[in-house]
Structures are given as structure tokens and as C-alpha cells.
Design an enzyme around this catalytic site. Structure first.
Site, PDB file in Angstrom:
ATOM      1  N   ASP A 150      49.987  29.722  29.362  1.00  0.00           N
ATOM      2  CA  ASP A 150      49.748  30.502  30.297  1.00  0.00           C
ATOM      3  C   ASP A 150      49.719  32.062  29.671  1.00  0.00           C
ATOM      4  O   ASP A 150      50.384  32.762  29.833  1.00  0.00           O
ATOM      5  CB  ASP A 150      50.858  30.656  31.439  1.00  0.00           C
ATOM      6  CG  ASP A 150      50.391  31.597  32.776  1.00  0.00           C
ATOM      7  OD1 ASP A 150      49.433  32.069  32.671  1.00  0.00           O
ATOM      8  OD2 ASP A 150      51.299  31.889  33.571  1.00  0.00           O
TER       9      ASP A 150
ATOM     10  N   GLU B 296      40.578  32.590  33.545  1.00  0.00           N
ATOM     11  CA  GLU B 296      40.735  33.606  34.429  1.00  0.00           C
ATOM     12  C   GLU B 296      39.965  34.775  33.383  1.00  0.00           C
ATOM     13  O   GLU B 296      40.795  35.539  32.799  1.00  0.00           O
ATOM     14  CB  GLU B 296      41.853  33.993  34.884  1.00  0.00           C
ATOM     15  CG  GLU B 296      42.541  32.959  35.545  1.00  0.00           C
ATOM     16  CD  GLU B 296      44.222  33.138  35.838  1.00  0.00           C
ATOM     17  OE1 GLU B 296      44.493  34.484  36.073  1.00  0.00           O
ATOM     18  OE2 GLU B 296      44.955  32.241  35.622  1.00  0.00           O
TER      19      GLU B 296
ATOM     20  N   ARG C 136      49.903  40.424  35.511  1.00  0.00           N
ATOM     21  CA  ARG C 136      50.963  40.911  35.639  1.00  0.00           C
ATOM     22  C   ARG C 136      50.903  42.510  35.038  1.00  0.00           C
ATOM     23  O   ARG C 136      50.042  42.961  34.217  1.00  0.00           O
ATOM     24  CB  ARG C 136      51.939  40.460  34.719  1.00  0.00           C
ATOM     25  CG  ARG C 136      52.338  39.209  35.507  1.00  0.00           C
ATOM     26  CD  ARG C 136      53.238  38.289  34.485  1.00  0.00           C
ATOM     27  NE  ARG C 136      53.571  36.955  35.183  1.00  0.00           N
ATOM     28  CZ  ARG C 136      52.793  35.833  35.004  1.00  0.00           C
ATOM     29  NH1 ARG C 136      51.449  35.816  34.494  1.00  0.00           N
ATOM     30  NH2 ARG C 136      53.242  34.717  35.724  1.00  0.00           N
TER      31      ARG C 136
ATOM     32  N   HIS D 176      49.273  39.814  40.204  1.00  0.00           N
ATOM     33  CA  HIS D 176      48.005  39.605  40.968  1.00  0.00           C
ATOM     34  C   HIS D 176      47.959  40.690  42.189  1.00  0.00           C
ATOM     35  O   HIS D 176      47.599  40.264  43.117  1.00  0.00           O
ATOM     36  CB  HIS D 176      47.777  38.250  41.416  1.00  0.00           C
ATOM     37  CG  HIS D 176      47.734  37.166  40.487  1.00  0.00           C
ATOM     38  ND1 HIS D 176      46.979  37.534  39.334  1.00  0.00           N
ATOM     39  CD2 HIS D 176      47.993  35.789  40.423  1.00  0.00           C
ATOM     40  CE1 HIS D 176      46.950  36.348  38.680  1.00  0.00           C
ATOM     41  NE2 HIS D 176      47.650  35.374  39.069  1.00  0.00           N
TER      42      HIS D 176
ATOM     43  N   HIS E 250      40.388  32.534  40.492  1.00  0.00           N
ATOM     44  CA  HIS E 250      41.392  31.745  40.166  1.00  0.00           C
ATOM     45  C   HIS E 250      41.359  30.490  40.540  1.00  0.00           C
ATOM     46  O   HIS E 250      42.276  29.781  40.978  1.00  0.00           O
ATOM     47  CB  HIS E 250      42.931  32.584  40.796  1.00  0.00           C
ATOM     48  CG  HIS E 250      43.881  32.325  40.087  1.00  0.00           C
ATOM     49  ND1 HIS E 250      44.675  31.168  40.415  1.00  0.00           N
ATOM     50  CD2 HIS E 250      44.853  33.175  39.514  1.00  0.00           C
ATOM     51  CE1 HIS E 250      45.785  31.232  39.555  1.00  0.00           C
ATOM     52  NE2 HIS E 250      46.046  32.280  38.866  1.00  0.00           N
TER      53      HIS E 250
END
Length: 343
Positions: free
Chosen positions: A246, A310, A79, A104, A174
Site C-alpha cells: 500500500d 491510483e 493521507r 482521502h 479508486h
């Protein structure tokens, strides 16, 4: 190596699926999105298990609505606050595709584009993408190559790029992993160890607060291997903000060289995956928002049935001077690696 048709896009364009194998593992890669579609690894019984989520044909990838399954994300993964940043005194504005923020890189992701196959053989494939000046809002004409290389006990993904202007480059893979096999249920009993004493707290919009938090004594502590589900529902603000893990962890002793970032293990198959990278951070996303995704072989993916690791620069790092910079200088080579090793 073998190649086969992977279906037609809505534009009528044909796509291809490439299969590479060695004695330990097999992968398939599509020229649409440069996506990894399958990754078969041997379990403790010696049987091959497909450990990544995906779709049976290209229509699944073309129609994928925001899960980014298996793809390469760029120019900037994760982000950017308020969908904008300053570089060399100039303001650049990006797509606001997640509220007021950019996720993304916006509405025209690399996952929805055809990549050119530069080379392919039994154990490697290189795919090329040209990203023109102001593509997605980023400055500079960029040449990008991603290479998948099978090694004796693993897979290496390499990103090589160059741009004719200073720009942001923060590209990652991803893929959603389920080490018990795709479509086998939740990953909450997977054990994970992260080589990180600190992490990046985020607000209710998953934007970094600017702080770097210590994992000690918190549910974010994975310095010792533990089950994903052990602390995921803990009463901890930054976990509430994202509906579960996350977050970006800050890899210990970062110096630009390869470091072990993660060790993950499937509770049913015994497959152990070790991830190495020369990026400073790694985002762990546990599929909190997967919902009724029609996947491969008739499987349906739901909440927390896949986990993304990631490697990347920290989220919103272009807007934080205390984070490692994702800016690549004009005509300077960009090179990053992600290595997955299996036992």
C-alpha cells in the site's frame, strides 16, 4: 448509450447508471460518486469479463464504509499527516478520519455525493461537482469535471478543475481491479510491472517518512514483471507497516507528460492492462483490508481480492518540500489523465 435507475439514496433521491460501449469494452458509471461500477474487457477467449469490484445498486456505494470502491477521490487522495497543512502562511485543518491523520479528504468524501451529468453519448460521459470554499477544510471554490472516454482499446479518465484560490488538488480513481474477473479470488498471482526505480517509505501510520527509497534489492522492486504474491510477505519494515503493498511508486522520468506507469496481467484470463498517467506517482494497494464485502452478483470480496492503482501526487506531498507539489494556483487550470489500455 443507455441509462437506467440505480436505486434510491436514503434521502429519497433517485440515482442513475449509464452504460457506454464500443467493440472492445463496456463501462457503467453512476451519478452517485461519479463511480465506475462495471468494466467489461475481453479475455484471451474473446469473452467479456467484468474486471472491477463494485455493488449491484447505489445502496452498496452509499453504505460503503471506507473501501472507496470505484469512486473518484478528492480534493486530496491518500493521507495528510496530522490532518493539516500550511498554505500561503495559513494553517488549514482537515478531518482526522484515520487516527490523527486525514485519509482521502475526510468524512465528507466525493464518493458520497451526487454528481451532475454534463454530457453523455455512446462513448463518453462527463460529470460535474462543485466543491465550495472550505469544503473538507480546503480553501477556494472549485469546479471539477471528470470525463470517462472509451477509446479503441481502452478507457481514458480525465480530471479538469479550477479554483478561485490557491488550493490542494490531487484527485484520482479508486477502482479495485481483478483481471481474472470480479469475485474470482485473490490477485496474488497477477503479474505487475511498475515503471519506477524508487518508492515512498511510510511509517506505522502509513505516513511518508520524507525519504525516497530505491527499489533495487527490495520487495518493492517491480521494474521487472513479477507476481504480486512473490515478495508480499517479505521481512521488510515498510511492508510490515502497511500489512502488504500500500505504497506510492515514483514514476521514472516524470516531466508532466503521459508516462507508462504500470503493466498488470491476470493469470487466468490473460487480460493485460497498461496504465498511463501524467501524475508523478502511483499508489498500489492490494486490498489488504477488504473483509466480507458483499459485492456484485452475489460475490463476496475478501482480503487481497482486488488491487487499486491510483495515479496521484505522492502522499502527504503538501507537507514535503522534496515531493512534487499538489498546490494548484488560483484560476489556473488543473488537468490530469489516467489511461487504461487492454490486450
Amino acid at each position: 448509450m443507455k441509462s437506467e435507475g440505480f436505486g434510491k439514496l436514503t434521502t429519497g433521491e433517485n440515482t442513475t447508471l449509464y452504460t457506454l460501449s464500443n467493440e472492445q469494452l463496456t463501462i457503467t458509471v453512476s451519478d452517485f460518486g461519479g463511480s465506475m461500477v462495471n468494466l467489461w474487457v475481453k479475455d484471451k477467449q474473446g469473452n467479456p469479463v467484468d474486471i472491477v469490484l463494485g455493488f449491484d445498486n447505489v445502496s452498496g456505494y452509499e453504505g460503503d464504509d471506507g473501501t472507496y470502491i470505484g469512486c473518484n477521490v478528492g480534493r486530496n487522495a491518500n493521507r495528510i499527516h496530522n490532518a493539516g497543512f500550511f498554505l500561503n502562511g495559513k494553517k488549514y485543518e482537515l478531518d482526522k478520519n484515520e487516527g490523527t491523520n486525514n485519509l482521502h479528504s475526510g468524512f465528507n468524501p466525493y464518493s458520497k455525493r451526487m454528481w451532475k451529468v454534463n454530457s453523455v453519448n455512446d462513448n463518453s460521459i462527463s460529470l460535474f461537482l462543485f466543491s465550495p470554499h472550505m469544503d473538507q477544510g480546503f480553501p477556494g471554490n472549485m469546479d471539477l469535471t471528470v470525463t470517462y472516454l472509451l477509446e479503441a482499446n481502452g478507457l481514458k479518465i480525465t480530471y479538469d478543475a479550477s479554483c478561485d484560490e490557491d488550493t490542494v488538488i490531487n484527485i484520482t480513481n479508486h477502482s479495485y481491479f481483478n483481471l481474472n474477473g470480479q469475485g474470482s479470488g485473490t490477485i496474488l498471482k497477477h503479474k505487475v510491472k511498475i515503471n519506477a526505480d524508487s518508492f515512498i517509505p511510510v511509517d506505522t501510520n502509513s505516513i511518508p517518512t520524507g525519504d525516497i527509497g530505491n527499489v533495487s534489492g527490495t520487495p518493492m522492486d517491480f521494474t521487472v514483471s513479477k507476481a504480486i504474491g512473490k515478495d508480499i510477505e517479505s521481512d521488510f519494515e515498510t511492508l510490515h507497516n502497511t500489512g502488504g503493498y500500500d505504497h506510492n511508486w515514483c514514476i521514472n522520468n516524470y516531466d508532466g507528460t503521459l508516462k507508462e506507469a504500470v503493466v498488470a496481467e491476470g493469470d487466468m484470463t490473460g487480460i493485460k492492462m497498461m496504465i498511463f498517467t501524467d501524475y508523478p506517482g502511483i499508489q498500489m494497494y492490494v486490498g489488504n483490508f477488504l473483509d466480507d464485502i458483499k459485492g456484485k452478483e452475489g460475490k463476496v470480496y475478501n482480503r487481497r481480492e482486488g488491487i487499486c492503482f491510483e495515479p496521484q501526487f505522492y502522499p502527504d506531498s503538501v507537507n514535503h518540500e522534496n515531493f512534487y507539489s499538489p498546490v494548484c494556483k488560483a484560476n489556473q487550470p488543473f488537468h490530469k489523465e489516467i489511461i487504461y489500455r487492454f490486450e
